[in-house]
Design an enzyme around this catalytic site. Sequence first.
Site, PDB file in Angstrom:
ATOM      1  N   GLU A 120     -76.408 -81.963  76.274  1.00  0.00           N
ATOM      2  CA  GLU A 120     -76.930 -82.997  75.380  1.00  0.00           C
ATOM      3  C   GLU A 120     -77.868 -82.370  74.340  1.00  0.00           C
ATOM      4  O   GLU A 120     -77.850 -82.741  73.166  1.00  0.00           O
ATOM      5  CB  GLU A 120     -77.636 -84.086  76.212  1.00  0.00           C
ATOM      6  CG  GLU A 120     -78.342 -85.162  75.439  1.00  0.00           C
ATOM      7  CD  GLU A 120     -77.448 -85.964  74.492  1.00  0.00           C
ATOM      8  OE1 GLU A 120     -76.229 -85.850  74.547  1.00  0.00           O
ATOM      9  OE2 GLU A 120     -78.025 -86.692  73.659  1.00  0.00           O
ATOM     10  N   GLY A 158     -61.009 -99.976  60.848  1.00  0.00           N
ATOM     11  CA  GLY A 158     -59.989 -99.675  61.856  1.00  0.00           C
ATOM     12  C   GLY A 158     -58.893 -98.824  61.249  1.00  0.00           C
ATOM     13  O   GLY A 158     -59.062 -98.272  60.154  1.00  0.00           O
TER      14      GLY A 158
END
Length: 610
Positions: free
Chosen positions: A483, A100
């Site tokens: 994509e 984090g």
Amino acid sequence: MCGIVGAIAQRDIAEILIEGLKRLEYRGYDSAGLAVISDDKIARLRRVGKVAELQKAMADEPIDGKIGIAHTRWATHGEPNEKNAHPHFSNDEIAVVHNGIIENYEPLREELKSQGYTFSTDTDTEVMAHLIERERKSSDSLLQAVLKATHLLEGAYGTVVMERSQPEKLVVARSGSPLVLGKGIGEMFIASDQLALLAVTRQFMFLEEGEVAEVSRRDVTILSPDGDIVEREFEESTIQHDAGDKGQFRHFMMKEIFEQPTSINNTLEGRLNNNSVITESFGNRAPELLAKAESVQIIACGTSFHAAMVAKYWIESMVSIPCNVEIASEYRYRKTVVVPNSLFISISQSGETADTLAALRIAKQQGFMASLTICNVPGSSLVRESDMAFMTRAGTEIGVASTKAFTTQLTGLLMLATALAQSKKTLPESEITNIVSQLKRLPIDINEALSMDKRIEEMAEEFNEKEHCLFLGRGEQYPIAMEGALKLKEISYIHAEAYAAGELKHGPLALIDQDMPVVVVAPNNELIEKLKSNMEEVRARGGQLYVFADKESEIAENNGIKIIHCSASSHYIAPIIFTVPLQLLSYHVAVIRGTDVDQPRNLAKSVTVE
Ligand code: G6P
């Protein structure tokens, strides 16, 4: 992103920690390290690069112990070097691994420095180690010290803390980054992902937001952010044990591409009647909520965002209600307008993407009618925090470049558009029956697309020396072209961009020459003639076209045009089918160029930081 493993047992656990880190390798990282308590000291080993480097170092400098923590780092604060690799220490007493970002690390660092703490790394994590050490001095237990420290932290963390003088306990805390506890017989494990622990246990318990827990060999004590005891049971995981094996394939990505017929079968299983989609597949309240929905807001990141874009074409054409689609990192930071009876949908393979999760949390304050997540990981944060969840059941996806997670998302989204159309009666029953039978055919059609593999591999040779590539599509094939471009750039490092073919003349045409391959997705649909004109514009300027088309598209192989025929039995499922050859193309180009297909440089599978 960073991976975390921790263990506390009666046996030596260094090998378990290393095995756990290896199973997290797919998430992406740049350095790895571990620390164990041995002979009353914390011993630590860290290396830049792969877990194999750490393993080699361990063979040269053996360390082992019955309690330990380990980490793979994806650098955010400070270069990826040995000094910055976790675990980080405070005064050789406290050791910490962290996933984090601590946003207020700078003021905390200054405060701690003024109190005499010295910093030996450039990381935000070292602040946590010192903060916990400081709080420990005025706390009865490490658990209380960590709880107090978490109240001073801003940002995201999943963390495991070890204390030299307490070799029988680990303390864990989470806020914004996932952590799961695993229970063995008289031993306990911790990880950022269940997959890391499948070799040692199948009994898992997730930590919720803001919780702190003390973990010993036999017990877990969980505290809420307010310090109250939380009761929770371990549950048996349903994840397959062999999820981490490549089987006969050279790379996880190829294994996962070829798993698509099975994954899609699983997505569909038990969710279709003969002539309709079972609306309850989206949750018990779905019949009532879908009938009420007057608009849809979808948010996602990366590949999942492309699935969202296809869904917009489906929902607006099949259901005639507005569908807005936005990248989560944009949505979360701008002022948005929510119209009444609007359904909020998040799409995410991992269920932990920080931006998507933040967008959901904001949406919950904004007056949406309800939230639905389309997700592949049961028990993930998005699943737990959404009102309804549709599990895509793709199975564990290890390759960083998402393949089966994407096509199962698309399958779920086509089912959702169909369920909405059923409840609003915006399509005739015969058309719904037709879509349902197309959905059932999907595994067969995907298998057919996979049979093109050899031809696509040959075609891929022509991309070896290229540095740029354009992808074109129209309608719902435009996001599929996006994509395709994303897959190629992610794993082969070729710069690739996608355009809606009608936009060619507004800029990208200037790039066309004989060195610019142009990949076109061209199923036979109402836009095919327009697409053919766009292709002529490319050919006239010497561009080389690589076209994936239906036979019925009637595009002939010619000077400057190479064709691979695919077939989708209807325009509804065509975006799902035409994804497959683009996956195969980028895979083979990457293999030919010798890149790290499953763990492309600088990327992570699950992006749990902003
Ligand atoms: C990362 C992964 C991508 C993924 C994106 C969103 O960038 O490498 O494959 O599409 O995150 O992840 P999510 O888990 O939310 O779908």
